[in-house]
Design a protein around this motif. Structure first.
Motif, mmCIF file in Angstrom:
data_model
loop_
_atom_site.group_PDB
_atom_site.id
_atom_site.type_symbol
_atom_site.label_atom_id
_atom_site.label_comp_id
_atom_site.label_asym_id
_atom_site.label_seq_id
_atom_site.Cartn_x
_atom_site.Cartn_y
_atom_site.Cartn_z
ATOM 1 N N MET A 52 -50.599 -23.933 33.569
ATOM 2 C CA MET A 52 -49.679 -24.666 32.706
ATOM 3 C C MET A 52 -48.889 -23.721 31.803
ATOM 4 N N SER A 53 -49.510 -22.658 31.328
ATOM 5 C CA SER A 53 -48.811 -21.683 30.500
ATOM 6 C C SER A 53 -47.721 -20.965 31.285
ATOM 7 N N VAL A 54 -48.036 -20.547 32.492
ATOM 8 C CA VAL A 54 -47.047 -19.846 33.314
ATOM 9 C C VAL A 54 -45.869 -20.768 33.622
ATOM 10 N N ILE A 55 -46.158 -21.991 34.037
ATOM 11 C CA ILE A 55 -45.080 -22.927 34.366
ATOM 12 C C ILE A 55 -44.224 -23.202 33.128
ATOM 13 N N GLY A 56 -44.855 -23.368 31.998
ATOM 14 C CA GLY A 56 -44.127 -23.696 30.781
ATOM 15 C C GLY A 56 -43.373 -22.537 30.162
ATOM 16 N N GLN A 57 -43.780 -21.295 30.429
ATOM 17 C CA GLN A 57 -43.215 -20.160 29.707
ATOM 18 C C GLN A 57 -42.442 -19.166 30.556
ATOM 19 N N ASP A 58 -42.646 -19.144 31.863
ATOM 20 C CA ASP A 58 -41.966 -18.154 32.710
ATOM 21 C C ASP A 58 -40.588 -18.682 33.092
ATOM 22 N N SER A 60 -38.281 -17.317 34.757
ATOM 23 C CA SER A 60 -37.802 -16.929 36.087
ATOM 24 C C SER A 60 -38.484 -17.711 37.208
ATOM 25 N N LEU A 61 -39.462 -18.541 36.873
ATOM 26 C CA LEU A 61 -40.215 -19.292 37.881
ATOM 27 C C LEU A 61 -39.356 -20.443 38.404
ATOM 28 N N THR A 62 -39.177 -20.494 39.719
ATOM 29 C CA THR A 62 -38.383 -21.577 40.309
ATOM 30 C C THR A 62 -39.241 -22.835 40.422
ATOM 31 N N VAL A 63 -38.578 -23.952 40.620
ATOM 32 C CA VAL A 63 -39.295 -25.215 40.765
ATOM 33 C C VAL A 63 -40.197 -25.180 41.995
ATOM 34 N N ASP A 64 -39.755 -24.527 43.065
ATOM 35 C CA ASP A 64 -40.591 -24.419 44.266
ATOM 36 C C ASP A 64 -41.831 -23.574 44.007
ATOM 37 N N GLU A 65 -41.668 -22.480 43.276
ATOM 38 C CA GLU A 65 -42.818 -21.633 42.948
ATOM 39 C C GLU A 65 -43.801 -22.386 42.047
ATOM 40 N N ALA A 66 -43.272 -23.126 41.082
ATOM 41 C CA ALA A 66 -44.132 -23.908 40.191
ATOM 42 C C ALA A 66 -44.879 -24.982 40.973
ATOM 43 N N ALA A 67 -44.176 -25.650 41.885
ATOM 44 C CA ALA A 67 -44.823 -26.684 42.700
ATOM 45 C C ALA A 67 -45.921 -26.077 43.562
ATOM 46 N N GLU A 68 -45.692 -24.880 44.060
ATOM 47 C CA GLU A 68 -46.726 -24.212 44.852
ATOM 48 C C GLU A 68 -47.930 -23.853 43.988
ATOM 49 N N MET A 69 -47.676 -23.426 42.756
ATOM 50 C CA MET A 69 -48.785 -23.134 41.837
ATOM 51 C C MET A 69 -49.608 -24.395 41.574
ATOM 52 N N VAL A 70 -48.934 -25.519 41.396
ATOM 53 C CA VAL A 70 -49.627 -26.782 41.165
ATOM 54 C C VAL A 70 -50.490 -27.131 42.379
ATOM 55 N N ALA A 71 -49.910 -27.005 43.576
ATOM 56 C CA ALA A 71 -50.660 -27.312 44.799
ATOM 57 C C ALA A 71 -51.850 -26.367 44.961
ATOM 58 N N ARG A 98 -46.029 -34.112 34.042
ATOM 59 C CA ARG A 98 -45.242 -34.149 32.812
ATOM 60 C C ARG A 98 -44.625 -32.783 32.520
ATOM 61 N N LEU A 99 -45.405 -31.736 32.691
ATOM 62 C CA LEU A 99 -44.899 -30.387 32.462
ATOM 63 C C LEU A 99 -43.754 -30.060 33.414
ATOM 64 N N MET A 100 -43.898 -30.413 34.677
ATOM 65 C CA MET A 100 -42.832 -30.161 35.658
ATOM 66 C C MET A 100 -41.573 -30.946 35.287
ATOM 67 N N ARG A 101 -41.736 -32.197 34.874
ATOM 68 C CA ARG A 101 -40.576 -33.004 34.464
ATOM 69 C C ARG A 101 -39.871 -32.368 33.269
ATOM 70 N N GLU A 102 -40.636 -31.958 32.275
ATOM 71 C CA GLU A 102 -40.060 -31.362 31.073
ATOM 72 C C GLU A 102 -39.403 -30.021 31.369
ATOM 73 N N ARG A 103 -40.103 -29.196 32.118
ATOM 74 C CA ARG A 103 -39.625 -27.822 32.374
ATOM 75 C C ARG A 103 -38.404 -27.799 33.274
ATOM 76 N N TYR A 104 -38.392 -28.620 34.315
ATOM 77 C CA TYR A 104 -37.309 -28.580 35.299
ATOM 78 C C TYR A 104 -36.410 -29.813 35.224
#
Length: 107
Positions: A52-58, A60-71, A98-104
């Motif tokens: 959650m910290s990486v998704i919320g703070q990085d 340069s992280l793309t939505v696809d990379e974040a989704a892969e981290m979640v999976a 919620r984090l994905m919605r807010e971040r992206y």
């Protein structure tokens, strides 16, 4: 966007796997087994906090990379606790969504 620590105190509590087992299961666990389960729970909590910290703070992280981290985090959680998918879906899935919605800004 608030701190994840603040969200944790407001949201559902962290994963607690000792609250629902049948009484006979609890009695059969040795102190070593209980200690191992607590260690795995703590490891899961740290992993989810880091994801959650990486998704919320990085930035340069793309939505696809974040989704892969979640999976990947879901797979890792279910590998540690195979019979606790419902618990994952109740506690962590909504937080990550919620984090994905807010971040992206996903609708």
């Amino acid at each position: 966007m608030g701190s994840h620590e603040t969200e944790r105190s407001v949201d559902l509590p962290h994963l607690s796997l000792n609250t629902a087992p049948p009484p006979e299961t609890s009695l059969q666990q040795s102190p070593e087994e209980l200690k191992e389960e607590q260690r795995k729970i703590r490891r899961l909590q740290l992993m989810m906090d880091m994801v959650m910290s990486v998704i919320g703070q990085d930035g340069s992280l793309t939505v696809d990379e974040a989704a892969e981290m979640v999976a990947d985090s879901r797979r890792a959680a279910l590998a540690m606790f195979p019979d606790k998918e419902l618990v994952y879906n109740i506690i962590y899935k909504p937080r990550l969504q919620r984090l994905m919605r807010e971040r992206y800004r996903i609708q």
